[in-house]
Design an enzyme around this catalytic site. Structure first.
Site, PDB file in Angstrom:
ATOM      1  CG  LEU A 177      27.600   8.293  43.889  1.00  0.00           C
ATOM      2  CD1 LEU A 177      28.951   8.899  44.262  1.00  0.00           C
ATOM      3  CD2 LEU A 177      27.170   8.820  42.508  1.00  0.00           C
ATOM      4  CG  HIS A 197      17.305  25.496  35.169  1.00  0.00           C
ATOM      5  ND1 HIS A 197      18.519  25.820  35.731  1.00  0.00           N
ATOM      6  CD2 HIS A 197      16.556  26.633  35.275  1.00  0.00           C
ATOM      7  CE1 HIS A 197      18.498  27.065  36.166  1.00  0.00           C
ATOM      8  NE2 HIS A 197      17.322  27.584  35.895  1.00  0.00           N
ATOM      9  CG  ASP A 253      27.076  29.289  38.056  1.00  0.00           C
ATOM     10  OD1 ASP A 253      25.886  29.518  37.770  1.00  0.00           O
ATOM     11  OD2 ASP A 253      27.895  30.184  38.318  1.00  0.00           O
TER      12      ASP A 253
HETATM   13  C1  FPP Z   1      22.781  27.425  38.296  1.00  0.00           C
HETATM   14  O1  FPP Z   1      22.662  27.934  36.998  1.00  0.00           O
HETATM   15  C2  FPP Z   1      21.944  26.272  38.487  1.00  0.00           C
HETATM   16  C3  FPP Z   1      20.871  26.193  39.325  1.00  0.00           C
HETATM   17  C4  FPP Z   1      20.424  27.315  40.165  1.00  0.00           C
HETATM   18  C5  FPP Z   1      20.063  24.990  39.450  1.00  0.00           C
HETATM   19  C6  FPP Z   1      20.778  23.706  39.254  1.00  0.00           C
HETATM   20  C7  FPP Z   1      19.814  22.749  38.683  1.00  0.00           C
HETATM   21  C8  FPP Z   1      20.091  21.799  37.784  1.00  0.00           C
HETATM   22  C9  FPP Z   1      21.446  21.487  37.316  1.00  0.00           C
HETATM   23  C10 FPP Z   1      19.041  20.981  37.153  1.00  0.00           C
HETATM   24  C11 FPP Z   1      18.200  20.195  38.057  1.00  0.00           C
HETATM   25  C12 FPP Z   1      18.949  19.412  39.067  1.00  0.00           C
HETATM   26  C13 FPP Z   1      18.610  18.183  39.425  1.00  0.00           C
HETATM   27  C14 FPP Z   1      19.344  17.503  40.501  1.00  0.00           C
HETATM   28  C15 FPP Z   1      17.529  17.479  38.768  1.00  0.00           C
HETATM   29  P1  FPP Z   1      22.147  29.413  36.806  1.00  0.00           P
HETATM   30  O2  FPP Z   1      20.681  29.361  36.542  1.00  0.00           O
HETATM   31  O3  FPP Z   1      22.529  30.262  37.986  1.00  0.00           O
HETATM   32  O4  FPP Z   1      22.964  29.848  35.544  1.00  0.00           O
HETATM   33  P2  FPP Z   1      23.431  31.316  35.150  1.00  0.00           P
HETATM   34  O5  FPP Z   1      24.378  31.779  36.226  1.00  0.00           O
HETATM   35  O6  FPP Z   1      24.111  31.117  33.842  1.00  0.00           O
HETATM   36  O7  FPP Z   1      22.187  32.153  35.063  1.00  0.00           O
END
Ligand code: FPP
Length: 237
Positions: free
Chosen positions: A128, A34, A17
């Site tokens: 893994l 991201h 997150d």
């Molecule tokens: C949460 O941050 C994250 C996500 C909804 C997406 C997770 C994706 C990645 C880490 C990158 C791509 C993953 C792979 C496996 C290639 P948020 O957008 O909710 O953050 P915020 O709460 O600060 O808005």
């Protein structure tokens, strides 16, 4: 810092997150957060390999994330497809076996195709197991599990009196994996957010204020070290 060698969890699950906040703090578009998040995934996979952790489940896209603006959803799907395309050979070299859980048929066709290709190309690896939760919702998984169990009952394969915790677990997306020992959540939020609701019953939780793109190997090692100090009693004394 050397990797700690105390009690090592067999299965680590992570709610990644804070990508959006990371980008906002820098005046960048959310997708940049991201993209940096994808780099943190690479570091984390490497760290798990060094610690000889067996399973790593990453909450990469929730069933609820479809409600985000179309542009962000498209960008995330593109990022996922690119990540898989670019990293599969590296995973193969590092003995990482890729798996995925969730309603995978919700994903765009190109993404599904790449995902299945990457899963196939890494299927024989013995290091893994990296499990990506995609279009995943814990409540949906339980509903899908109930439907699957009821089908077996209707077909006469099982008697409803036989249904117990173990049998139900075998009807979940996660049936091939042990329950997580350690759940890590970044960005300081104290929520489960519909992640692995059934499987997290006795999982140790570790919440760090760090935003996901800033979460490095050292942070993983710190979480694992903290896990090593926990007493797990599973409700007993
Ligand atoms: C949460 O941050 C994250 C996500 C909804 C997406 C997770 C994706 C990645 C880490 C990158 C791509 C993953 C792979 C496996 C290639 P948020 O957008 O909710 O953050 P915020 O709460 O600060 O808005």
């Amino acid at each position: 810092m050397a990797a700690p060698h105390k009690a090592i969890p067999s299965h680590v699950a992570i709610i990644m997150d804070g990508n959006g906040r990371w980008a906002k703090e820098r005046g960048l578009p959310r997708i940049k957060g991201h993209e940096e998040g994808a780099k943190a995934v690479k570091a984390c996979v490497e760290g798990c390999g060094e610690l000889k952790i067996e399973f790593l489940t990453l909450y990469a896209f929730s069933a609820e994330n479809w409600r985000r603006p179309k542009s962000e959803v498209l960008a995330l799907m593109g990022l996922l497809e690119r990540f898989l395309k670019e990293k599969t050979s590296e995973m193969a070299e590092n003995n990482v076996r890729l798996q995925a859980i969730g309603r995978l048929t919700d994903l765009p066709a190109a993404c599904q195709k790449q995902l299945h290709k990457s899963i196939e190309q890494t299927a024989k690896n013995k290091g893994l197991t990296l499990i990506l939760a995609l279009s995943y919702g814990g409540r949906l998984e339980i509903i899908d599990g109930i439907k699957s169990l009821l089908r077996e009952v209707d077909l006469g394969h099982i008697d409803r009196a036989m249904i117990d915790v173990e049998m139900f677990s075998k009807h979940l997306y996660t049936r091939y994996y042990p329950d997580p020992d350690l759940l890590i959540r970044t960005s300081g939020e104290m929520r489960i957010s519909n992640f692995l609701l059934w499987q997290l019953s006795y999982t140790e939780m570790y919440v760090t204020p760090k935003l996901w793109p800033d979460f490095g190997k050292e942070d993983l090692f710190a979480a694992v070290e903290e896990f090593g100090r926990r007493q797990r009693r599973y409700g007993a004394l």
